[in-house]
Design a protein around this motif. Structure first.
Motif, PDB file in Angstrom:
ATOM      1  N   LEU A 199      60.322  30.919  35.963  1.00  0.00           N
ATOM      2  CA  LEU A 199      59.019  30.382  35.569  1.00  0.00           C
ATOM      3  C   LEU A 199      59.184  28.993  34.963  1.00  0.00           C
ATOM      4  O   LEU A 199      60.192  28.700  34.309  1.00  0.00           O
ATOM      5  N   GLN A 200      58.174  28.165  35.132  1.00  0.00           N
ATOM      6  CA  GLN A 200      58.177  26.827  34.544  1.00  0.00           C
ATOM      7  C   GLN A 200      57.922  26.948  33.045  1.00  0.00           C
ATOM      8  O   GLN A 200      57.076  27.732  32.605  1.00  0.00           O
ATOM      9  N   PHE A 201      58.642  26.171  32.239  1.00  0.00           N
ATOM     10  CA  PHE A 201      58.489  26.170  30.786  1.00  0.00           C
ATOM     11  C   PHE A 201      58.111  24.775  30.335  1.00  0.00           C
ATOM     12  O   PHE A 201      58.665  23.787  30.801  1.00  0.00           O
ATOM     13  N   ARG A 202      57.152  24.705  29.410  1.00  0.00           N
ATOM     14  CA  ARG A 202      56.754  23.407  28.849  1.00  0.00           C
ATOM     15  C   ARG A 202      56.380  23.608  27.386  1.00  0.00           C
ATOM     16  O   ARG A 202      55.714  24.576  27.034  1.00  0.00           O
ATOM     17  N   GLU A 203      56.812  22.693  26.551  1.00  0.00           N
ATOM     18  CA  GLU A 203      56.496  22.724  25.119  1.00  0.00           C
ATOM     19  C   GLU A 203      55.952  21.363  24.726  1.00  0.00           C
ATOM     20  O   GLU A 203      56.520  20.335  25.079  1.00  0.00           O
ATOM     21  N   GLU A 204      54.832  21.365  24.004  1.00  0.00           N
ATOM     22  CA  GLU A 204      54.252  20.112  23.512  1.00  0.00           C
ATOM     23  C   GLU A 204      53.937  20.272  22.037  1.00  0.00           C
ATOM     24  O   GLU A 204      53.097  21.078  21.658  1.00  0.00           O
ATOM     25  N   THR A 205      54.616  19.483  21.215  1.00  0.00           N
ATOM     26  CA  THR A 205      54.378  19.557  19.775  1.00  0.00           C
ATOM     27  C   THR A 205      53.207  18.681  19.357  1.00  0.00           C
ATOM     28  O   THR A 205      52.607  18.917  18.323  1.00  0.00           O
ATOM     29  N   TRP A 206      52.869  17.678  20.154  1.00  0.00           N
ATOM     30  CA  TRP A 206      51.783  16.772  19.770  1.00  0.00           C
ATOM     31  C   TRP A 206      50.417  17.419  19.940  1.00  0.00           C
ATOM     32  O   TRP A 206      49.454  16.972  19.335  1.00  0.00           O
ATOM     33  N   ARG A 207      50.295  18.468  20.751  1.00  0.00           N
ATOM     34  CA  ARG A 207      48.997  19.116  20.938  1.00  0.00           C
ATOM     35  C   ARG A 207      48.662  20.093  19.825  1.00  0.00           C
ATOM     36  O   ARG A 207      47.517  20.332  19.521  1.00  0.00           O
ATOM     37  N   GLY A 208      49.677  20.728  19.256  1.00  0.00           N
ATOM     38  CA  GLY A 208      49.437  21.712  18.206  1.00  0.00           C
ATOM     39  C   GLY A 208      48.990  21.044  16.922  1.00  0.00           C
ATOM     40  O   GLY A 208      49.380  19.931  16.620  1.00  0.00           O
ATOM     41  N   LYS A 209      48.168  21.720  16.175  1.00  0.00           N
ATOM     42  CA  LYS A 209      47.677  21.169  14.911  1.00  0.00           C
ATOM     43  C   LYS A 209      48.589  21.593  13.766  1.00  0.00           C
ATOM     44  O   LYS A 209      49.066  22.708  13.727  1.00  0.00           O
ATOM     45  N   GLY A 210      48.806  20.691  12.840  1.00  0.00           N
ATOM     46  CA  GLY A 210      49.571  21.012  11.638  1.00  0.00           C
ATOM     47  C   GLY A 210      51.022  21.363  11.887  1.00  0.00           C
ATOM     48  O   GLY A 210      51.579  22.187  11.192  1.00  0.00           O
ATOM     49  N   GLY A 211      51.629  20.783  12.886  1.00  0.00           N
ATOM     50  CA  GLY A 211      53.031  21.060  13.153  1.00  0.00           C
ATOM     51  C   GLY A 211      53.250  22.208  14.119  1.00  0.00           C
ATOM     52  O   GLY A 211      54.380  22.518  14.461  1.00  0.00           O
ATOM     53  N   HIS A 212      52.185  22.878  14.552  1.00  0.00           N
ATOM     54  CA  HIS A 212      52.314  23.949  15.535  1.00  0.00           C
ATOM     55  C   HIS A 212      52.676  23.344  16.892  1.00  0.00           C
ATOM     56  O   HIS A 212      52.448  22.168  17.135  1.00  0.00           O
ATOM     57  N   ALA A 213      53.213  24.163  17.765  1.00  0.00           N
ATOM     58  CA  ALA A 213      53.584  23.711  19.103  1.00  0.00           C
ATOM     59  C   ALA A 213      52.836  24.550  20.140  1.00  0.00           C
ATOM     60  O   ALA A 213      52.614  25.739  19.940  1.00  0.00           O
ATOM     61  N   MET A 214      52.445  23.915  21.226  1.00  0.00           N
ATOM     62  CA  MET A 214      51.838  24.621  22.350  1.00  0.00           C
ATOM     63  C   MET A 214      52.953  24.882  23.358  1.00  0.00           C
ATOM     64  O   MET A 214      53.724  23.971  23.676  1.00  0.00           O
ATOM     65  N   VAL A 215      53.037  26.126  23.835  1.00  0.00           N
ATOM     66  CA  VAL A 215      54.091  26.503  24.768  1.00  0.00           C
ATOM     67  C   VAL A 215      53.459  27.116  26.008  1.00  0.00           C
ATOM     68  O   VAL A 215      52.597  27.992  25.901  1.00  0.00           O
ATOM     69  N   TRP A 216      53.880  26.630  27.179  1.00  0.00           N
ATOM     70  CA  TRP A 216      53.430  27.161  28.463  1.00  0.00           C
ATOM     71  C   TRP A 216      54.611  27.815  29.153  1.00  0.00           C
ATOM     72  O   TRP A 216      55.695  27.236  29.232  1.00  0.00           O
ATOM     73  N   VAL A 217      54.395  29.018  29.675  1.00  0.00           N
ATOM     74  CA  VAL A 217      55.367  29.681  30.540  1.00  0.00           C
ATOM     75  C   VAL A 217      54.590  30.098  31.770  1.00  0.00           C
ATOM     76  O   VAL A 217      53.704  30.948  31.696  1.00  0.00           O
ATOM     77  N   GLY A 218      54.913  29.474  32.889  1.00  0.00           N
ATOM     78  CA  GLY A 218      54.128  29.700  34.100  1.00  0.00           C
ATOM     79  C   GLY A 218      52.716  29.186  33.873  1.00  0.00           C
ATOM     80  O   GLY A 218      52.509  28.050  33.484  1.00  0.00           O
ATOM     81  N   ASP A 219      51.717  30.060  34.063  1.00  0.00           N
ATOM     82  CA  ASP A 219      50.322  29.659  33.844  1.00  0.00           C
ATOM     83  C   ASP A 219      49.759  30.172  32.520  1.00  0.00           C
ATOM     84  O   ASP A 219      48.574  30.050  32.251  1.00  0.00           O
ATOM     85  N   LYS A 220      50.614  30.752  31.672  1.00  0.00           N
ATOM     86  CA  LYS A 220      50.173  31.284  30.379  1.00  0.00           C
ATOM     87  C   LYS A 220      50.545  30.321  29.262  1.00  0.00           C
ATOM     88  O   LYS A 220      51.570  29.657  29.313  1.00  0.00           O
ATOM     89  N   VAL A 221      49.680  30.273  28.255  1.00  0.00           N
ATOM     90  CA  VAL A 221      49.889  29.340  27.142  1.00  0.00           C
ATOM     91  C   VAL A 221      49.637  30.056  25.818  1.00  0.00           C
ATOM     92  O   VAL A 221      48.816  30.976  25.743  1.00  0.00           O
ATOM     93  N   THR A 222      50.352  29.650  24.798  1.00  0.00           N
ATOM     94  CA  THR A 222      50.121  30.155  23.443  1.00  0.00           C
ATOM     95  C   THR A 222      50.579  29.102  22.438  1.00  0.00           C
ATOM     96  O   THR A 222      51.202  28.106  22.790  1.00  0.00           O
ATOM     97  N   THR A 223      50.265  29.358  21.187  1.00  0.00           N
ATOM     98  CA  THR A 223      50.640  28.464  20.095  1.00  0.00           C
ATOM     99  C   THR A 223      51.785  29.088  19.315  1.00  0.00           C
ATOM    100  O   THR A 223      51.742  30.266  18.981  1.00  0.00           O
ATOM    101  N   VAL A 224      52.786  28.285  19.005  1.00  0.00           N
ATOM    102  CA  VAL A 224      53.902  28.734  18.179  1.00  0.00           C
ATOM    103  C   VAL A 224      53.739  28.073  16.818  1.00  0.00           C
ATOM    104  O   VAL A 224      53.678  26.850  16.731  1.00  0.00           O
ATOM    105  N   PRO A 225      53.632  28.883  15.752  1.00  0.00           N
ATOM    106  CA  PRO A 225      53.408  28.301  14.425  1.00  0.00           C
ATOM    107  C   PRO A 225      54.593  27.481  13.938  1.00  0.00           C
ATOM    108  O   PRO A 225      55.712  27.617  14.432  1.00  0.00           O
ATOM    109  N   SER A 226      54.318  26.642  12.957  1.00  0.00           N
ATOM    110  CA  SER A 226      55.344  25.738  12.448  1.00  0.00           C
ATOM    111  C   SER A 226      56.227  26.403  11.401  1.00  0.00           C
ATOM    112  O   SER A 226      57.143  25.793  10.895  1.00  0.00           O
ATOM    113  N   ARG A 227      55.973  27.639  11.110  1.00  0.00           N
ATOM    114  CA  ARG A 227      56.763  28.357  10.102  1.00  0.00           C
ATOM    115  C   ARG A 227      57.835  29.192  10.780  1.00  0.00           C
ATOM    116  O   ARG A 227      57.962  29.201  11.991  1.00  0.00           O
ATOM    117  N   GLU A 228      58.582  29.916   9.965  1.00  0.00           N
ATOM    118  CA  GLU A 228      59.601  30.821  10.489  1.00  0.00           C
ATOM    119  C   GLU A 228      58.918  31.935  11.286  1.00  0.00           C
ATOM    120  O   GLU A 228      57.888  32.468  10.879  1.00  0.00           O
TER     121      GLU A 228
END
Length: 103
Positions: A58-87
């Motif tokens: 699957l294609q993987f993409r991570e963009e930190t500039w899209r997430g708010k407050g240090g969060h990151a947006m992560v795409w795997v294939g056609d699915k997307v979610t937010t990864v928090p900036s904490r542990e």
């Protein structure tokens, strides 16, 4: 015309903006945890996601500039979610993996 930073600072104080306050909380010691440690754990979790996506072809993409407050947006294939900036705790990791179809 040259401008001296001391002149600008004294003008700011005179106009009521006050003097720049020193940082009282070190970014490396917030909530008793090292900021670098929590970022390292998040980075390792994102690396695991990248590895799992690659293993499944699957294609993987991570963009930190899209997430708010240090969060990151992560795409795997056609699915997307937010990864928090904490542990990332195990419960959150499971939810993120499920949202990305990697569970």
């Amino acid at each position: 015309m040259t401008v001296d930073i001391r002149t600008i600072m004294s003008d700011m104080v005179r106009l009521g903006f006050g003097s720049p306050a020193p940082c009282r909380t070190s970014p490396s010691n917030i909530e008793g945890k090292s900021a670098a440690t929590s970022m390292d754990k998040r980075s390792r979790f994102i690396a695991e996601l990248r590895r799992d996506a690659k293993a499944r072809g699957l294609q993987f993409r991570e963009e930190t500039w899209r997430g708010k407050g240090g969060h990151a947006m992560v795409w795997v294939g056609d699915k997307v979610t937010t990864v928090p900036s904490r542990e990332i705790d195990p419960k959150t990791a499971k939810k993120i993996r499920k949202a990305l179809g990697l569970d």
